[in-house]
Structure formats: structure tokens, C-alpha cells
Design a protein around this motif. Structure first.
Motif, mmCIF file in Angstrom:
data_model
loop_
_atom_site.group_PDB
_atom_site.id
_atom_site.type_symbol
_atom_site.label_atom_id
_atom_site.label_comp_id
_atom_site.label_asym_id
_atom_site.label_seq_id
_atom_site.Cartn_x
_atom_site.Cartn_y
_atom_site.Cartn_z
ATOM 1 N N LEU A 14 0.828 -1.195 0.000
ATOM 2 C CA LEU A 14 0.000 0.000 0.000
ATOM 3 C C LEU A 14 0.865 1.249 0.000
ATOM 4 C CD1 LEU A 14 -2.807 1.394 0.365
ATOM 5 C CD2 LEU A 14 -2.376 1.240 2.821
ATOM 6 N N VAL A 15 0.487 2.224 -0.810
ATOM 7 C CA VAL A 15 1.134 3.527 -0.813
ATOM 8 C C VAL A 15 0.056 4.569 -0.533
ATOM 9 C CG1 VAL A 15 2.311 5.246 -2.217
ATOM 10 C CG2 VAL A 15 2.907 2.842 -2.457
ATOM 11 N N VAL A 16 0.371 5.508 0.336
ATOM 12 C CA VAL A 16 -0.544 6.594 0.661
ATOM 13 C C VAL A 16 0.088 7.887 0.166
ATOM 14 C CG1 VAL A 16 -1.725 7.849 2.495
ATOM 15 C CG2 VAL A 16 -1.386 5.374 2.685
ATOM 16 N N VAL A 17 -0.676 8.675 -0.602
ATOM 17 C CA VAL A 17 -0.193 9.939 -1.134
ATOM 18 C C VAL A 17 -1.039 11.058 -0.541
ATOM 19 C CG1 VAL A 17 0.154 11.316 -3.214
ATOM 20 C CG2 VAL A 17 0.494 8.835 -3.302
ATOM 21 N N ASP A 18 -0.384 11.972 0.170
ATOM 22 C CA ASP A 18 -1.054 13.160 0.676
ATOM 23 C C ASP A 18 -0.805 14.294 -0.304
ATOM 24 O OD1 ASP A 18 -2.284 12.386 3.113
ATOM 25 O OD2 ASP A 18 -0.321 12.350 4.075
ATOM 26 N N VAL A 19 -1.878 14.900 -0.789
ATOM 27 C CA VAL A 19 -1.791 15.982 -1.770
ATOM 28 C C VAL A 19 -2.171 17.291 -1.082
ATOM 29 C CG1 VAL A 19 -2.719 16.864 -3.947
ATOM 30 C CG2 VAL A 19 -2.459 14.394 -3.613
ATOM 31 N N ALA A 20 -1.354 18.299 -1.266
ATOM 32 C CA ALA A 20 -1.675 19.652 -0.813
ATOM 33 C C ALA A 20 -1.744 20.517 -2.056
ATOM 34 C CB ALA A 20 -0.614 20.168 0.148
ATOM 35 N N ALA A 21 -2.838 21.236 -2.232
ATOM 36 C CA ALA A 21 -3.030 22.036 -3.439
ATOM 37 C C ALA A 21 -3.694 23.364 -3.091
ATOM 38 C CB ALA A 21 -3.898 21.273 -4.442
ATOM 39 N N ALA A 22 -3.611 24.286 -4.024
ATOM 40 C CA ALA A 22 -4.199 25.614 -3.806
ATOM 41 C C ALA A 22 -5.721 25.560 -3.758
ATOM 42 C CB ALA A 22 -3.741 26.574 -4.897
ATOM 43 N N HIS A 23 -6.330 24.651 -4.548
ATOM 44 C CA HIS A 23 -7.793 24.577 -4.576
ATOM 45 C C HIS A 23 -8.252 23.190 -4.978
ATOM 46 C CE1 HIS A 23 -7.043 25.266 -8.835
ATOM 47 N NE2 HIS A 23 -6.429 26.380 -8.488
ATOM 48 N N ASP A 24 -9.542 22.935 -4.814
ATOM 49 C CA ASP A 24 -10.141 21.622 -5.074
ATOM 50 C C ASP A 24 -9.833 21.086 -6.462
ATOM 51 O OD1 ASP A 24 -11.344 21.637 -2.562
ATOM 52 O OD2 ASP A 24 -13.243 22.409 -3.312
ATOM 53 N N ALA A 25 -10.010 21.911 -7.472
ATOM 54 C CA ALA A 25 -9.856 21.445 -8.857
ATOM 55 C C ALA A 25 -8.471 20.862 -9.107
ATOM 56 C CB ALA A 25 -10.146 22.584 -9.827
ATOM 57 N N THR A 26 -7.444 21.482 -8.572
ATOM 58 C CA THR A 26 -6.079 20.986 -8.767
ATOM 59 C C THR A 26 -5.874 19.654 -8.062
ATOM 60 O OG1 THR A 26 -5.258 23.245 -8.947
ATOM 61 C CG2 THR A 26 -3.637 21.538 -8.459
ATOM 62 N N ALA A 27 -6.304 19.540 -6.813
ATOM 63 C CA ALA A 27 -6.149 18.297 -6.059
ATOM 64 C C ALA A 27 -6.907 17.153 -6.714
ATOM 65 C CB ALA A 27 -6.620 18.493 -4.620
ATOM 66 N N LEU A 28 -8.133 17.411 -7.141
ATOM 67 C CA LEU A 28 -8.944 16.360 -7.762
ATOM 68 C C LEU A 28 -8.410 15.976 -9.139
ATOM 69 C CD1 LEU A 28 -12.440 17.611 -6.603
ATOM 70 C CD2 LEU A 28 -11.160 15.643 -5.707
ATOM 71 N N ALA A 29 -7.855 16.928 -9.888
ATOM 72 C CA ALA A 29 -7.252 16.615 -11.192
ATOM 73 C C ALA A 29 -6.020 15.731 -11.012
ATOM 74 C CB ALA A 29 -6.887 17.900 -11.931
ATOM 75 N N PHE A 30 -5.201 16.028 -10.014
ATOM 76 C CA PHE A 30 -4.027 15.195 -9.734
ATOM 77 C C PHE A 30 -4.451 13.786 -9.343
ATOM 78 C CE2 PHE A 30 -0.888 13.425 -6.819
ATOM 79 C CZ PHE A 30 0.226 13.422 -7.649
ATOM 80 N N GLN A 31 -5.460 13.693 -8.478
ATOM 81 C CA GLN A 31 -5.978 12.389 -8.084
ATOM 82 C C GLN A 31 -6.441 11.601 -9.306
ATOM 83 O OE1 GLN A 31 -9.033 11.023 -4.763
ATOM 84 N NE2 GLN A 31 -10.035 12.190 -6.367
ATOM 85 N N GLN A 32 -7.107 12.253 -10.245
ATOM 86 C CA GLN A 32 -7.594 11.564 -11.430
ATOM 87 C C GLN A 32 -6.446 11.054 -12.293
ATOM 88 O OE1 GLN A 32 -10.874 10.765 -11.940
ATOM 89 N NE2 GLN A 32 -9.907 9.411 -13.418
ATOM 90 N N LEU A 33 -5.364 11.820 -12.379
ATOM 91 C CA LEU A 33 -4.180 11.353 -13.113
ATOM 92 C C LEU A 33 -3.627 10.067 -12.503
ATOM 93 C CD1 LEU A 33 -2.287 14.704 -13.781
ATOM 94 C CD2 LEU A 33 -3.389 13.234 -15.475
ATOM 95 N N LEU A 34 -3.583 10.006 -11.174
ATOM 96 C CA LEU A 34 -3.132 8.779 -10.515
ATOM 97 C C LEU A 34 -4.091 7.625 -10.792
ATOM 98 C CD1 LEU A 34 -2.001 10.022 -6.987
ATOM 99 C CD2 LEU A 34 -0.550 9.353 -8.898
ATOM 100 N N ALA A 35 -5.380 7.887 -10.686
ATOM 101 C CA ALA A 35 -6.389 6.844 -10.875
ATOM 102 C C ALA A 35 -6.395 6.306 -12.300
ATOM 103 C CB ALA A 35 -7.768 7.389 -10.510
ATOM 104 N N ASP A 36 -6.045 7.137 -13.276
ATOM 105 C CA ASP A 36 -5.997 6.689 -14.665
ATOM 106 C C ASP A 36 -4.842 5.724 -14.915
ATOM 107 O OD1 ASP A 36 -8.177 8.274 -15.233
ATOM 108 O OD2 ASP A 36 -7.009 9.863 -16.209
#
Length: 60
Positions: A14-36
Motif C-alpha cells: 500500500l502507498v498513501v499519497v497526501d496531496v496539498a493544493a491551492a484549490h479543489d480542482a487541482t487536487a482532484l485533477a491530480f488524483q484523477q491522473l493517478l487513478a488513470d
């Protein structure tokens, strides 16, 4: 934000990634890149710590 500590993983797990971003859209876009690319448990929303700038998101 907590310090980032490097770790070498000798075997798959298991790997856990904590994302810190300026706003929701950036954090969720990064998450989607990982999920893809990998099997990633996605979050529906980000969190915001009162008194801290930006948002946080945790991916597994």
C-alpha cells in the motif's frame, strides 16, 4: 504541513499519497491522473484545515 520523509519500499504494498493544493480542482485533477494509471481509491472531496491555505487530499 507535516514533513516529507523518503522511504525505500522493498516489496509491493500500500502507498498513501497526501496531496496539498491551492484549490479543489487541482487536487482532484491530480488524483484523477493517478487513478488513470494505477488502482487508486479516489476521494469525493478535499479537506481544508482552518487557518491553513489551500486544501488537502489523501489517495490510497
Amino acid at each position: 504541513m507535516d514533513p516529507i520523509n523518503e522511504a525505500h519500499v522493498n516489496e509491493p504494498g500500500l502507498v498513501v499519497v497526501d496531496v496539498a493544493a491551492a484549490h479543489d480542482a487541482t487536487a482532484l485533477a491530480f488524483q484523477q491522473l493517478l487513478a488513470d494509471r494505477w488502482a487508486t481509491a479516489t476521494a469525493e472531496r478535499t479537506t481544508h484545515d482552518v487557518g491553513q491555505p489551500g486544501v488537502r487530499l489523501r489517495c490510497y
